[in-house]
Scaffold this active site. Structure first.
Site, PDB file in Angstrom:
ATOM      1  N   LYS A 170      47.000 -25.846  67.604  1.00  0.00           N
ATOM      2  CA  LYS A 170      47.770 -26.896  66.932  1.00  0.00           C
ATOM      3  C   LYS A 170      49.254 -26.768  67.309  1.00  0.00           C
ATOM      4  O   LYS A 170      49.574 -26.433  68.447  1.00  0.00           O
ATOM      5  CB  LYS A 170      47.529 -26.846  65.426  1.00  0.00           C
ATOM      6  CG  LYS A 170      46.037 -26.925  65.070  1.00  0.00           C
ATOM      7  CD  LYS A 170      45.781 -27.085  63.593  1.00  0.00           C
ATOM      8  CE  LYS A 170      44.293 -27.144  63.323  1.00  0.00           C
ATOM      9  NZ  LYS A 170      43.991 -27.398  61.898  1.00  0.00           N
ATOM     10  N   HIS A 187      40.709 -35.430  66.159  1.00  0.00           N
ATOM     11  CA  HIS A 187      40.864 -34.452  65.083  1.00  0.00           C
ATOM     12  C   HIS A 187      41.380 -35.164  63.837  1.00  0.00           C
ATOM     13  O   HIS A 187      42.150 -36.118  63.927  1.00  0.00           O
ATOM     14  CB  HIS A 187      41.836 -33.357  65.526  1.00  0.00           C
ATOM     15  CG  HIS A 187      41.838 -32.156  64.637  1.00  0.00           C
ATOM     16  ND1 HIS A 187      42.477 -32.134  63.422  1.00  0.00           N
ATOM     17  CD2 HIS A 187      41.278 -30.931  64.788  1.00  0.00           C
ATOM     18  CE1 HIS A 187      42.317 -30.952  62.855  1.00  0.00           C
ATOM     19  NE2 HIS A 187      41.591 -30.208  63.670  1.00  0.00           N
ATOM     20  N   GLU A 247      43.574 -34.484  61.814  1.00  0.00           N
ATOM     21  CA  GLU A 247      45.035 -34.533  61.707  1.00  0.00           C
ATOM     22  C   GLU A 247      45.612 -35.656  62.565  1.00  0.00           C
ATOM     23  O   GLU A 247      46.652 -36.228  62.228  1.00  0.00           O
ATOM     24  CB  GLU A 247      45.621 -33.172  62.094  1.00  0.00           C
ATOM     25  CG  GLU A 247      45.302 -32.100  61.059  1.00  0.00           C
ATOM     26  CD  GLU A 247      45.344 -30.678  61.599  1.00  0.00           C
ATOM     27  OE1 GLU A 247      45.027 -29.775  60.815  1.00  0.00           O
ATOM     28  OE2 GLU A 247      45.676 -30.484  62.785  1.00  0.00           O
ATOM     29  N   GLU A 302      34.099 -31.271  61.436  1.00  0.00           N
ATOM     30  CA  GLU A 302      35.141 -30.611  60.670  1.00  0.00           C
ATOM     31  C   GLU A 302      35.379 -31.370  59.364  1.00  0.00           C
ATOM     32  O   GLU A 302      36.107 -32.382  59.357  1.00  0.00           O
ATOM     33  CB  GLU A 302      36.448 -30.559  61.472  1.00  0.00           C
ATOM     34  CG  GLU A 302      36.411 -29.632  62.666  1.00  0.00           C
ATOM     35  CD  GLU A 302      37.821 -29.237  63.088  1.00  0.00           C
ATOM     36  OE1 GLU A 302      38.077 -28.033  63.203  1.00  0.00           O
ATOM     37  OE2 GLU A 302      38.648 -30.137  63.279  1.00  0.00           O
ATOM     38  N   GLY A 347      41.891 -25.449  57.016  1.00  0.00           N
ATOM     39  CA  GLY A 347      43.065 -24.707  56.586  1.00  0.00           C
ATOM     40  C   GLY A 347      43.154 -24.446  55.099  1.00  0.00           C
ATOM     41  O   GLY A 347      44.180 -23.982  54.611  1.00  0.00           O
ATOM     42  N   SER A 367      38.027 -23.519  58.367  1.00  0.00           N
ATOM     43  CA  SER A 367      38.126 -22.200  57.726  1.00  0.00           C
ATOM     44  C   SER A 367      37.085 -21.216  58.251  1.00  0.00           C
ATOM     45  O   SER A 367      36.546 -20.396  57.495  1.00  0.00           O
ATOM     46  CB  SER A 367      38.021 -22.331  56.196  1.00  0.00           C
ATOM     47  OG  SER A 367      39.099 -23.100  55.683  1.00  0.00           O
ATOM     48  N   GLY A 381      40.876 -22.988  64.017  1.00  0.00           N
ATOM     49  CA  GLY A 381      42.301 -23.236  63.944  1.00  0.00           C
ATOM     50  C   GLY A 381      43.089 -21.947  63.838  1.00  0.00           C
ATOM     51  O   GLY A 381      43.253 -21.215  64.812  1.00  0.00           O
ATOM     52  N   GLY A 382      43.571 -21.648  62.638  1.00  0.00           N
ATOM     53  CA  GLY A 382      44.472 -20.518  62.437  1.00  0.00           C
ATOM     54  C   GLY A 382      43.939 -19.188  62.941  1.00  0.00           C
ATOM     55  O   GLY A 382      44.703 -18.354  63.444  1.00  0.00           O
TER      56      GLY A 382
END
Length: 249
Positions: free
Chosen positions: A11, A93, A95, A163, A169, A209, A230-231
């Protein structure tokens, strides 16, 4: 059989010093039995591709424009991503759909451009919390798949990532039964629209997540072929356990 893929979406994170994490991952995964992908911000794509050039880890973009060139300030064409070393691109996505009001038609046009440029698309679908609570998850997924996927989809040029928007997140994760139901539905939809080989061989990723502590349970679901992370993909020590869990699945 669908290919296994652990895809990391950095991201809007990462500057030059963070390439160290990709270097560590390259050293830790000299010959992974599952596909590994990192999609960094565009500013790092070329350097990351050079860093991973002789490794099995692929690189990708996080978005592309539907046009091949032109007066589109700040946008990036699919061919530019390929020129920078990308093999994949993430499209649709949540977002992007939310922050940039991208419609299914927009995602479809981008996917057509990406496929024409030789990229493998990772097309994202997923419901909001309100849509799940209303019992509309599968209806939303069906509409996104119908509108976002071009007719030229094959197992070689397209990956689907489920997703749930409310899980991205947040630390929240659907139950295993919910993931199973949704991925089975997606597979059935693909089987009905495309040739049987295509529908059965397209890789289906789960995202939202995902971490080392829950990856093995998620990858045990029949139609889950990997993850869009992601993270947890930002650090080698967090991403590596997910890759190992996928290899063992």
């Amino acid at each position: 059989m669908p290919r296994k893929l652990a895809a990391g979406n950095w991201k809007m994170n990462g500057c030059s010093p963070d390439l160290t994490e990709a270097r560590r991952l390259r050293e830790a995964c000299p010959d992974p039995s599952a596909g590994v992908l990192i999609c960094p911000p565009a500013t790092l794509l070329s350097r990351l591709s050079d860093l991973l050039q002789d490794s099995p880890i692929a690189t990708g973009g996080q978005d592309c424009h539907a046009n091949g060139n032109g007066a589109h300030t700040g946008d990036i064409a699919a061919g530019m991503l390929a020129d920078a070393g990308a093999a994949f691109v993430i499209l649709g996505h949540s977002e992007r759909r939310t922050d940039h009001a991208e419609s299914n038609d927009t995602v479809r046009a981008k996917a057509e451009a990406a496929i024409a440029a030789g990229l493998t698309t990772i097309i994202c679908v997923g419901e909001t919390k309100a849509e799940r609570e209303a019992g509309d998850t599968l209806k939303v997924i069906a509409a996104q798949l119908a509108g976002s996927l071009p007719d030229g989809v094959t197992a070689e040029n397209t990956v689907i990532a489920y997703e749930p928007v409310w899980a991205i997140g947040t630390g929240l994760v659907p139950t295993i039964d919910e993931i199973d139901e949704t991925h089975e539905f997606i597979r059935t939809h693909l089987d009905a629209r495309f040739e049987s080989d295509t529908g059965e061989e397209i890789s289906l990723l789960y995202g939202g997540s995902v971490k080392g502590s829950n990856a093995a349970e998620i990858f045990a679901v029949e139609d889950v072929n990997g993850a869009l992370v992601g993270g947890a993909s930002l650090k080698c020590d967090d991403f590596l356990p997910i890759i190992r869990a996928l290899e063992a699945s």
